[in-house]
Design a protein around this motif. Structure first.
Motif, PDB file in Angstrom:
ATOM      1  N   ALA A 268      52.303  37.874 -35.555  1.00  9.73           N
ATOM      2  CA  ALA A 268      51.033  38.283 -34.950  1.00  9.73           C
ATOM      3  C   ALA A 268      50.101  37.402 -34.093  1.00  9.73           C
ATOM      4  CB  ALA A 268      50.174  39.130 -35.697  1.00  9.73           C
ATOM      5  N   TYR A 269      49.706  35.893 -35.392  1.00  9.85           N
ATOM      6  CA  TYR A 269      49.151  35.027 -35.046  1.00  9.85           C
ATOM      7  C   TYR A 269      49.636  33.503 -35.088  1.00  9.85           C
ATOM      8  CZ  TYR A 269      46.043  39.086 -36.081  1.00  9.85           C
ATOM      9  OH  TYR A 269      45.112  39.766 -35.595  1.00  9.85           O
ATOM     10  N   GLY A 270      51.813  33.641 -34.699  1.00 10.37           N
ATOM     11  CA  GLY A 270      52.015  32.536 -34.890  1.00 10.37           C
ATOM     12  C   GLY A 270      51.540  31.429 -33.722  1.00 10.37           C
TER      13      GLY A 270
ATOM     14  N   PHE B  66      39.481  41.889 -35.023  1.00  6.28           N
ATOM     15  CA  PHE B  66      41.249  42.533 -35.372  1.00  6.28           C
ATOM     16  C   PHE B  66      42.189  43.740 -34.523  1.00  6.28           C
ATOM     17  CE2 PHE B  66      38.610  44.872 -38.584  1.00  6.28           C
ATOM     18  CZ  PHE B  66      39.631  46.177 -38.385  1.00  6.28           C
ATOM     19  N   ASP B  67      42.971  43.078 -35.347  1.00  2.00           N
ATOM     20  CA  ASP B  67      44.274  44.024 -34.698  1.00  2.00           C
ATOM     21  C   ASP B  67      44.396  45.211 -35.277  1.00  2.00           C
ATOM     22  OD1 ASP B  67      45.909  44.990 -33.398  1.00  2.00           O
ATOM     23  OD2 ASP B  67      47.092  43.357 -33.253  1.00  2.00           O
ATOM     24  N   GLU B  68      43.674  46.322 -34.665  1.00  2.00           N
ATOM     25  CA  GLU B  68      43.619  47.688 -35.742  1.00  2.00           C
ATOM     26  C   GLU B  68      45.702  47.464 -36.242  1.00  2.00           C
ATOM     27  OE1 GLU B  68      41.404  49.271 -36.889  1.00  2.00           O
ATOM     28  OE2 GLU B  68      39.238  49.127 -35.948  1.00  2.00           O
ATOM     29  N   ALA B  69      46.383  47.832 -35.035  1.00  2.00           N
ATOM     30  CA  ALA B  69      47.346  47.725 -35.208  1.00  2.00           C
ATOM     31  C   ALA B  69      48.635  46.387 -36.123  1.00  2.00           C
ATOM     32  CB  ALA B  69      48.078  47.467 -33.798  1.00  2.00           C
ATOM     33  N   GLN B  70      47.557  45.795 -36.054  1.00  2.00           N
ATOM     34  CA  GLN B  70      47.272  45.012 -37.655  1.00  2.00           C
ATOM     35  C   GLN B  70      47.146  45.012 -39.335  1.00  2.00           C
ATOM     36  OE1 GLN B  70      49.824  42.258 -37.292  1.00  2.00           O
ATOM     37  NE2 GLN B  70      49.980  41.180 -38.480  1.00  2.00           N
ATOM     38  N   TRP B  71      46.582  46.094 -39.292  1.00  2.00           N
ATOM     39  CA  TRP B  71      46.085  46.683 -40.123  1.00  2.00           C
ATOM     40  C   TRP B  71      46.543  47.854 -40.410  1.00  2.00           C
ATOM     41  CZ3 TRP B  71      42.698  44.490 -43.211  1.00  2.00           C
ATOM     42  CH2 TRP B  71      41.694  45.091 -44.373  1.00  2.00           C
TER      43      TRP B  71
ATOM     44  N   LEU C  10      49.842  45.719 -42.253  1.00  3.17           N
ATOM     45  CA  LEU C  10      49.760  45.273 -43.416  1.00  3.17           C
ATOM     46  C   LEU C  10      49.609  46.916 -44.963  1.00  3.17           C
ATOM     47  CD1 LEU C  10      46.588  42.476 -43.136  1.00  3.17           C
ATOM     48  CD2 LEU C  10      49.057  42.277 -43.446  1.00  3.17           C
ATOM     49  N   ALA C  11      49.455  48.299 -44.291  1.00  5.44           N
ATOM     50  CA  ALA C  11      48.981  48.799 -44.518  1.00  5.44           C
ATOM     51  C   ALA C  11      50.147  49.410 -45.361  1.00  5.44           C
ATOM     52  CB  ALA C  11      47.667  49.996 -44.699  1.00  5.44           C
ATOM     53  N   GLU C  12      51.105  49.171 -44.075  1.00  2.06           N
ATOM     54  CA  GLU C  12      52.769  49.329 -43.880  1.00  2.06           C
ATOM     55  C   GLU C  12      53.366  49.169 -45.668  1.00  2.06           C
ATOM     56  OE1 GLU C  12      54.426  50.176 -40.181  1.00  2.06           O
ATOM     57  OE2 GLU C  12      52.997  51.966 -39.660  1.00  2.06           O
ATOM     58  N   MET C  13      53.187  47.490 -45.535  1.00  3.83           N
ATOM     59  CA  MET C  13      53.899  46.839 -45.729  1.00  3.83           C
ATOM     60  C   MET C  13      53.195  46.918 -48.094  1.00  3.83           C
ATOM     61  SD  MET C  13      54.065  42.986 -45.842  1.00  3.83           S
ATOM     62  CE  MET C  13      55.262  42.980 -44.596  1.00  3.83           C
ATOM     63  N   GLY C  14      52.025  47.559 -47.713  1.00  2.00           N
ATOM     64  CA  GLY C  14      51.805  48.275 -49.095  1.00  2.00           C
ATOM     65  C   GLY C  14      50.890  47.191 -49.632  1.00  2.00           C
ATOM     66  N   VAL C  15      50.536  46.133 -48.344  1.00  2.00           N
ATOM     67  CA  VAL C  15      49.690  45.082 -49.076  1.00  2.00           C
ATOM     68  C   VAL C  15      48.097  45.285 -49.377  1.00  2.00           C
ATOM     69  CG1 VAL C  15      48.201  42.623 -47.990  1.00  2.00           C
ATOM     70  CG2 VAL C  15      50.872  43.545 -48.184  1.00  2.00           C
ATOM     71  N   LEU C  16      47.672  46.411 -48.440  1.00  2.00           N
ATOM     72  CA  LEU C  16      46.088  46.848 -48.491  1.00  2.00           C
ATOM     73  C   LEU C  16      45.647  47.581 -49.182  1.00  2.00           C
ATOM     74  CD1 LEU C  16      45.286  47.800 -44.816  1.00  2.00           C
ATOM     75  CD2 LEU C  16      45.073  45.771 -45.913  1.00  2.00           C
ATOM     76  N   GLY C  17      46.862  47.857 -51.235  1.00  2.00           N
ATOM     77  CA  GLY C  17      46.958  48.451 -52.016  1.00  2.00           C
ATOM     78  C   GLY C  17      47.287  47.424 -53.214  1.00  2.00           C
TER      79      GLY C  17
END
Length: 379
Positions: A23-25, A40-45, A48-55
């Motif tokens: 995303a930000y390379g 910030f990028d709502e799609a990137q947010w 991150l949720a799909e990856m489980g990072v936000l939880g």
């Protein structure tokens, strides 16, 4: 003491690094994202949720995965490495941490479950002008009428406060102490603005604004607020560590490639020594950050507070040294907003002002000197 990461932690770091770098390379991609609201990028947010990072920090009952501080720190570090503007530190670690520590089971399941799924953004509104880095809640007062509560006052700055769906607000209670309240973002008057690193913050005005107490109404939550703030400081140090790692790497690469008088800059011993000093500052900070992160997992409230001040002081000094040297060794190009070096230094300054400057941490540490036993001087 083992400071190495296990296989799962390494896999998490690589996964987050891959997503963040994609995303930000390119620093230009980051510049375009932060140039407009919400910063910030709502799609990137959502990714991150799909990856489980936000939880990561939250229990499974609350929709999370119950990861430890090391895993959370790795995420902060990798997001800091590319200056990712997504509000993981502000929304998940800080605001989410307050909800997890003080909320009722129903509040936690609702707010943290939706946060972990990427459906909402939380923001902690706990700072008022002239009253920074305090758990006392000054600047906002709570009033009760039966079972209804309202808040009045100003919070500024509130990182990502204009985008937040819900604000987690500290406020002075009628009978003394400090409580935590949830306010609908749309119910407050919010003024969005960009700060020096391109990220977003807001001034939040509350005027008899309806609020819902977190947990037991009227309960003094100052110890809880202070501990979550200290944990946020330690995770902020992890984010700063990622920024400093990128600063040192980009500076050494620049010295190896930029030519002056027909030779690369790393041919000049004085410049090489300055780069080596940057590396020493980085490694000293890295050691303290790793230690403080482990204290979060096993220490008492007092241990965590002391670790937050120690790491805050060390990282503050290292960040200033590394940031200034990176700019100096890059030359005039580092002063432009189009180049990442100057913006990284600005981000380090923003983290310091948000989470507590060197003098703040030094003052808190000095206040504990009398807690230690005295010893006879040698000789």
């Amino acid at each position: 003491m083992d400071f190495t990461y296990d296989d799962e932690q390494t896999a998490l770091r690589e996964a987050v690094r891959g997503l963040a770098t994609k995303a930000y390379g390119s620093f230009e991609d980051r510049r375009q994202v932060v140039a407009q609201a919400p910063g910030f990028d709502e799609a990137q947010w959502a990714r991150l949720a799909e990856m489980g990072v936000l939880g990561l920090p939250f229990s499974e009952d609350d929709g999370g995965v119950a990861a430890g501080p090391v895993e959370i720190g790795l995420v902060c570090q990798e997001l800091g490495r590319v200056l990712a503007p997504e509000p993981f530190l502000a929304s998940v670690v800080h605001a989410g941490g307050l909800v997890a520590a003080a909320g009722s089971p129903e509040q936690r399941a609702d707010l943290l479950g939706r946060l972990a799924a990427g459906e909402i953004v939380l923001a902690a509104a706990d700072t008022s002008p002239g009253d920074r880095w305090s758990a006392d809640g000054g600047g906002v007062t709570a009033a009760q009428d039966g079972e209804a509560w309202t808040l009045t006052g100003v919070r500024d700055p509130v990182p990502n406060g204009a985008r937040a769906d819900h604000l987690v607000v500290t406020a002075l209670l009628p009978d003394g102490g400090t409580g935590l309240f949830v306010v609908e973002g749309s119910a407050a008057t919010r003024s969005d603005y960009a700060v020096i690193d391109g990220s977003r913050a807001a001034r939040v005005q509350l005027d008899a604004t309806p609020a819902v107490p977190l947990g037991e109404p009227g309960h003094d939550l100052r110890p809880t607020i202070a501990t979550i703030s200290d944990i946020t400081r330690i995770m902020g140090a992890q984010q700063a560590l990622g920024v400093m790692q990128a600063q040192v790497a980009s500076t050494t690469d620049y010295l190896k490639s930029r030519k002056q008088f027909g030779v690369t800059l790393n041919s000049f011993q004085a410049l090489t020594f300055r780069a080596a000093d940057m590396y020493v500052s980085l490694e000293l900070a890295h050691s303290v950050v790793d230690w403080a992160t482990m204290v979060v997992g096993s220490g008492t409230r007092a241990d965590i507070a002391s670790a937050a001040d120690r790491v805050g002081l060390q990282v503050s000094r290292a960040a200033r040294h590394i940031g200034q040297e990176a700019i100096q060794l890059h030359g005039g190009i580092a002063m432009t907003a189009e180049y990442s070096v100057g913006v990284r230094t600005a981000h380090l300054a923003v983290l310091e002002q948000w989470l507590g400057g060197a003098q703040h941490h030094l003052t808190r540490l000095a206040a504990t000197v009398t807690d230690h036993e005295t010893v006879e001087a040698l000789g």
